[in-house]
Design a protein around this motif. Structure first.
Motif, mmCIF file in Angstrom:
data_model
loop_
_atom_site.group_PDB
_atom_site.id
_atom_site.type_symbol
_atom_site.label_atom_id
_atom_site.label_comp_id
_atom_site.label_asym_id
_atom_site.label_seq_id
_atom_site.Cartn_x
_atom_site.Cartn_y
_atom_site.Cartn_z
ATOM 1 N N SER A 329 2.480 5.849 11.295
ATOM 2 C CA SER A 329 2.729 6.890 12.295
ATOM 3 C C SER A 329 4.106 6.710 12.923
ATOM 4 O O SER A 329 4.827 7.680 13.149
ATOM 5 C CB SER A 329 1.659 6.844 13.385
ATOM 6 N N ALA A 330 4.461 5.445 13.190
ATOM 7 C CA ALA A 330 5.762 5.189 13.810
ATOM 8 C C ALA A 330 6.892 5.606 12.884
ATOM 9 O O ALA A 330 7.879 6.206 13.314
ATOM 10 C CB ALA A 330 5.894 3.714 14.172
ATOM 11 N N ILE A 331 6.737 5.300 11.599
ATOM 12 C CA ILE A 331 7.791 5.633 10.637
ATOM 13 C C ILE A 331 7.886 7.147 10.454
ATOM 14 O O ILE A 331 8.976 7.717 10.396
ATOM 15 C CB ILE A 331 7.524 4.938 9.286
ATOM 16 N N MET A 332 6.732 7.828 10.388
ATOM 17 C CA MET A 332 6.715 9.279 10.172
ATOM 18 C C MET A 332 6.943 10.051 11.479
ATOM 19 O O MET A 332 7.050 11.264 11.470
ATOM 20 C CB MET A 332 5.378 9.718 9.558
ATOM 21 N N ARG A 333 6.996 9.311 12.574
ATOM 22 C CA ARG A 333 7.153 9.918 13.896
ATOM 23 C C ARG A 333 6.148 11.040 14.144
ATOM 24 O O ARG A 333 6.489 12.135 14.569
ATOM 25 C CB ARG A 333 8.571 10.445 14.092
ATOM 26 N N ASP A 334 4.919 10.752 13.807
ATOM 27 C CA ASP A 334 3.855 11.742 13.922
ATOM 28 C C ASP A 334 2.533 10.985 13.877
ATOM 29 O O ASP A 334 2.456 9.926 13.245
ATOM 30 C CB ASP A 334 3.947 12.693 12.717
ATOM 31 N N LYS A 335 1.515 11.496 14.524
ATOM 32 C CA LYS A 335 0.239 10.797 14.509
ATOM 33 C C LYS A 335 -0.398 10.949 13.129
ATOM 34 O O LYS A 335 -0.655 12.055 12.668
ATOM 35 C CB LYS A 335 -0.665 11.381 15.610
ATOM 36 N N LYS A 336 -0.664 9.843 12.460
ATOM 37 C CA LYS A 336 -1.210 9.903 11.102
ATOM 38 C C LYS A 336 -2.568 9.216 11.046
ATOM 39 O O LYS A 336 -2.874 8.357 11.871
ATOM 40 C CB LYS A 336 -0.250 9.214 10.129
ATOM 41 N N ARG A 337 -3.346 9.599 10.030
ATOM 42 C CA ARG A 337 -4.648 8.968 9.817
ATOM 43 C C ARG A 337 -4.683 8.323 8.437
ATOM 44 O O ARG A 337 -3.817 8.586 7.599
ATOM 45 C CB ARG A 337 -5.758 10.022 9.933
ATOM 46 N N ILE A 338 -5.727 7.516 8.199
ATOM 47 C CA ILE A 338 -5.843 6.824 6.912
ATOM 48 C C ILE A 338 -5.772 7.807 5.747
ATOM 49 O O ILE A 338 -5.127 7.546 4.733
ATOM 50 C CB ILE A 338 -7.168 6.016 6.849
ATOM 51 N N ALA A 339 -6.404 8.986 5.935
ATOM 52 C CA ALA A 339 -6.424 9.986 4.864
ATOM 53 C C ALA A 339 -5.014 10.344 4.390
ATOM 54 O O ALA A 339 -4.821 10.721 3.238
ATOM 55 C CB ALA A 339 -7.149 11.236 5.344
ATOM 56 N N HIS A 340 -4.027 10.191 5.259
ATOM 57 C CA HIS A 340 -2.661 10.561 4.876
ATOM 58 C C HIS A 340 -2.028 9.594 3.878
ATOM 59 O O HIS A 340 -1.067 9.945 3.203
ATOM 60 C CB HIS A 340 -1.766 10.643 6.122
ATOM 61 N N PHE A 341 -2.510 8.365 3.837
ATOM 62 C CA PHE A 341 -1.841 7.421 2.914
ATOM 63 C C PHE A 341 -2.828 6.667 2.011
ATOM 64 O O PHE A 341 -2.438 5.798 1.241
ATOM 65 C CB PHE A 341 -0.994 6.400 3.704
ATOM 66 N N GLU A 342 -4.102 7.060 2.103
ATOM 67 C CA GLU A 342 -5.124 6.357 1.332
ATOM 68 C C GLU A 342 -4.806 6.314 -0.163
ATOM 69 O O GLU A 342 -4.925 5.273 -0.811
ATOM 70 C CB GLU A 342 -6.460 7.062 1.550
ATOM 71 N N LYS A 343 -4.366 7.472 -0.675
ATOM 72 C CA LYS A 343 -4.123 7.469 -2.125
ATOM 73 C C LYS A 343 -2.865 6.670 -2.480
ATOM 74 O O LYS A 343 -2.738 6.185 -3.598
ATOM 75 C CB LYS A 343 -4.125 8.880 -2.708
ATOM 76 N N HIS A 344 -1.979 6.497 -1.536
ATOM 77 C CA HIS A 344 -0.824 5.624 -1.786
ATOM 78 C C HIS A 344 -1.289 4.173 -1.957
ATOM 79 O O HIS A 344 -0.816 3.461 -2.832
ATOM 80 C CB HIS A 344 0.170 5.702 -0.629
ATOM 81 N N LEU A 345 -2.216 3.768 -1.096
ATOM 82 C CA LEU A 345 -2.733 2.400 -1.206
ATOM 83 C C LEU A 345 -3.372 2.192 -2.574
ATOM 84 O O LEU A 345 -3.190 1.153 -3.211
ATOM 85 C CB LEU A 345 -3.772 2.113 -0.119
ATOM 86 N N ARG A 346 -4.119 3.227 -2.997
ATOM 87 C CA ARG A 346 -4.767 3.111 -4.309
ATOM 88 C C ARG A 346 -3.712 2.992 -5.409
ATOM 89 O O ARG A 346 -3.847 2.211 -6.332
ATOM 90 C CB ARG A 346 -5.674 4.321 -4.552
ATOM 91 N N ARG A 347 -2.674 3.797 -5.280
ATOM 92 C CA ARG A 347 -1.618 3.746 -6.278
ATOM 93 C C ARG A 347 -0.934 2.366 -6.282
ATOM 94 O O ARG A 347 -0.725 1.770 -7.338
ATOM 95 C CB ARG A 347 -0.584 4.839 -5.979
ATOM 96 N N PHE A 348 -0.597 1.868 -5.103
ATOM 97 C CA PHE A 348 0.105 0.581 -5.026
ATOM 98 C C PHE A 348 -0.715 -0.550 -5.659
ATOM 99 O O PHE A 348 -0.163 -1.516 -6.158
ATOM 100 C CB PHE A 348 0.423 0.211 -3.579
ATOM 101 N N SER A 349 -2.046 -0.402 -5.588
ATOM 102 C CA SER A 349 -2.868 -1.485 -6.149
ATOM 103 C C SER A 349 -3.392 -1.115 -7.540
ATOM 104 O O SER A 349 -4.452 -1.561 -7.945
ATOM 105 C CB SER A 349 -4.014 -1.819 -5.201
#
Ligand SMILES: Nc1ncnc2c1ncn2[C@@H]1O[C@H](COP(=O)(O)OP(=O)(O)O)[C@@H](O)[C@H]1O
Ligand SMILES: [Mg+2]
Length: 407
Positions: A329-349
């Protein structure tokens, strides 16, 4: 100071912060508990040590140093160190260990203490035990098998475990220290339940901020230079508990100050150090970073990876998806939730993301960490360098403790 003096200082800094495993006692910071635990085991002369942890936390350095702490009073150490290679089997590994013990003993004038034979075609655990049995009780023999995780041969692992058990059962005075990258002992030692009583486990975690500060003080105090408290704090926070980064960033920062003929290293020098670090960093980091964040679509993979690197983690480096929410959220300067980056985590792993993260636990309790811990500071430094974290967020990040990013 003359320009020759500055050049000498440049050499001195490069030598002091060289990033190699520590092999001088006065360059070794912290780790008091681990040193004591290992020394005690060697002095007790019955059990053996398994030293494990992430890459780069300081296992090789600790195994180099722990016995020198009281080296003056304990003259009788005979320490043999061998590196494990992927080609090794039990015989090749333990023939090298015996040869090394003998040669170290001879080299330090204690040859009489170690009247062992080393000419073998092949070896069994009992043969190794019989040779070690010949060593004089006046000596404190230690065999350090480093990079034991590289041993690919399963038989060699089983036989080494059998050897440890046999040494224990026969009360042999030689202490074996297995050192390797692992999350837990069963990853490193075959059938460890049966060797349980014979082994003292020494897990090595990332270093505390105080220990990292000590690295800087210890080394820089050997020169006329000084670091401002700000500069030290920035370096320590960026290092994420990994002493290698403390050394590399300190070196680059100090060299930058020397170029400008200053004896005091400030935050501006640390900024410059980050640029130098990114420029001459290993290609392997760059490739891994690209593999993880390469995409055709407009997604924020780089931002997510940075958020992972900044996420609050435990002292083994593990974090949960919820820990990523704040930094993301701090980096995107916007309130974010897990749903916003969940698939990134899956991709990274996954294979797709070059497995930059490893996953542990089931769907509910999933935790992640960087497969190569060294990637973590790299990602942060790169994020700062490319402006993904703005000045404000960076200041706050550096002021606050690790992970507690404000939004
Ligand atoms: N206790 C310590 N004090 C100072 N520097 C350390 C310490 N432990 C490790 N380091 C530094 O950290 C880096 C990694 O250490 P190393 O012993 O090679 O780790 P490992 O064997 O776990 O991969 C090296 O640059 C080394 O100089
Ligand atoms: Mg090592």
């Amino acid at each position: 100071m003359s320009s020759d003096d500055w050049l000498m200082l440049d050499f001195e800094i490069s030598r002091l912060f060289d990033g190699a495993p520590v092999d001088e006692e006065q360059m070794f910071a912290g780790r008091l508990n681990e040193v004591t635990k290992m020394l005690r085991t060697v002095m007790e002369r019955s059990r053996h040590v398994v030293l494990f942890g992430e890459r780069g936390v300081g296992k090789t350095s600790l195994s180099n140093i722990f016995w020198r702490r009281y080296g003056k009073t304990l003259q009788s150490f005979v320490v043999a160190r061998v590196q494990t290679g992927p080609q090794d089997d039990f015989s090749s590994l333990w023939i090298r260990a015996l040869e090394e013990l003998k040669s170290v003993a001879t080299g330090s004038g204690k040859g009489d203490y170690v009247p062992i034979q080393t000419e073998f075609e092949s070896l069994t655990p009992s043969q190794v035990r019989r040779e070690l049995q010949k060593i004089s009780p006046n000596a404190l023999p230690v065999v350090i098998i480093d990079e034991y995780d590289k041993l690919g041969n399963r038989d060699a692992k089983i036989l080494t475990a059998n050897l440890i058990k046999e040494l224990y059962d026969f009360s042999i005075t030689t202490t074996v220290i297995l050192v390797g990258v692992a999350e837990n002992i069963s990853e490193l030692v075959e059938d460890h339940a049966s060797t349980d009583r014979a082994i003292v486990q020494v897990p090595l975690n990332r270093m505390s901020e105080d220990e990292l500060k000590e690295i800087i003080y210890q080394r820089v105090s050997q020169t006329p230079m000084k670091f401002t408290p700000d500069a030290i704090l920035t370096i320590v926070i960026l290092s994420r508990g990994l002493p290698f980064f403390t050394q590399v960033l300190s070196k680059h920062a100090a060299l930058n100050a020397i170029e400008q003929r200053k004896l005091t290293v400030t935050n501006a020098d640390v900024d410059a150090a980050m640029t130098r670090f990114i420029n001459d960093t290993e290609v392997s980091f760059r490739d891994a970073y690209r593999a993880a964040t390469r995409t055709n679509q407009k997604s924020n993979l780089q931002e997510s990876l940075l958020a992972c690197a900044l996420a609050k983690c435990d002292d083994e480096g593990f974090f949960k998806a919820t820990d990523v929410v704040e930094p993301y959220s701090a980096i995107m300067r916007d309130k974010k939730r897990i749903a916003h980056f969940e698939k990134h985590l899956r991709r990274f792993s996954s294979e797709d993301g070059g497995n930059v993260l490893v996953k542990r636990g089931g769907e509910r309790q999933q935790t992640f960490r960087f497969a190569d811990p060294m990637m973590q500071p790299y990602v942060i430094i790169r994020g700062i360098q490319t402006g993904m974290i703005d000045e404000m967020a960076k200041k706050l990040l550096l002021q606050k403790q690790q992970g507690e990013l404000p939004i």
